[in-house]
Design an enzyme around this catalytic site. Sequence first.
Site, PDB file in Angstrom:
ATOM      1  N   LYS A   1       0.837  -1.202   0.000  1.00 20.15           N
ATOM      2  CA  LYS A   1       0.000   0.000   0.000  1.00 20.15           C
ATOM      3  C   LYS A   1       0.869   1.248   0.000  1.00 20.15           C
ATOM      4  O   LYS A   1       1.698   1.451   0.896  1.00 20.15           O
ATOM      5  CB  LYS A   1      -0.881   0.029   1.258  1.00 20.15           C
ATOM      6  N   TYR A   2       0.650   2.063  -1.016  1.00 24.38           N
ATOM      7  CA  TYR A   2       1.275   3.385  -1.104  1.00 24.38           C
ATOM      8  C   TYR A   2       0.150   4.414  -1.133  1.00 24.38           C
ATOM      9  O   TYR A   2      -0.915   4.152  -1.704  1.00 24.38           O
ATOM     10  CB  TYR A   2       2.070   3.533  -2.408  1.00 24.38           C
TER      11      TYR A   2
END
Length: 294
Positions: free
Chosen positions: A113-114
């Site tokens: 997750k960015y």
Amino acid sequence: MLTKKPKTKILVDGGDPDETLRVKQSLGFVDGQTTNPSLIAKNPEVQQRIASGRSLTSQEEQDEYRKIVQTISPLVGDAGVSIEVFADLDTPAEDMLSQGREMFTWIPNAYIKYPCTHEGLRAAEISVREQIRVNMTLCFSQEQAAAVYAATKGSKEPVYVSPFVGRLDDRGEDGIDLIKNIKAMYRNGDGHVHVLSASIRQLDHLLAAFALDSELVAVPAKVLEKWAASNFPMPSRDFTYKAVTSSGEPLRPISYKELDLSRPWQSFDINHELTTKGIQKFVADYRSTLKRSA
Ligand code: E4P
């Protein structure tokens, strides 16, 4: 138990393997899991340590996070486990990337997750080239979703984008409209980005995500347990979502924008106040688990 699995993949939104197991027992399956720094900070073991005055060093917090996702990983199906990098407002893409590369080795079914920021998108662009699966989080606008599409074009694996429904509702906007708009926009695309409806707070959000054919939905255990207790209702063909607050006030609609997905990702206006606030909250929750000197 559920007899027919919905088309939308169901991910438990949490940070506690026992909770995931409980949901799995009540549904008969769990397709995946989403985690984030706030959810990991709430993990019962982490909380117990803090309560007993044994806050964590950043290495211990990392080890704890790894242990949690390694326990959850075999419990879930092919939607994988989303693991969030630590990022504050100044974290450069290179730093996110090196965390992402490391976290991707933790389990065989990881999604990294960015945040939907310039640096997060830059990290995602490189990650997909390295065949690191990504989930772009803290998405609050159609422009951000368009930028995710453009930055990850050519990815061999599906890319997830996570629009946060509940946090838009919290400020009086209809978060479900954002899901509807992104799904409509992606109809003009090649299908490489899957919509993961997130920040789901109530049963109606879940039913709306099903009705809109969101590819995935991240749901807190308590909402899934409520769904199970009501015998797994599904939206009828004429289901209409009531866009109202918990006190019955109407939510403001979010209008659809014509956006050209073939534009360079850097050309979209990706700034959103809630993305900034979301990063700040994750940082604060993460820091709350750490020793003062860490
Ligand atoms: C999932 O990826 C998100 O981290 C989560 O759904 C956020 O939910 P919240 O707005 O209830 O914190």
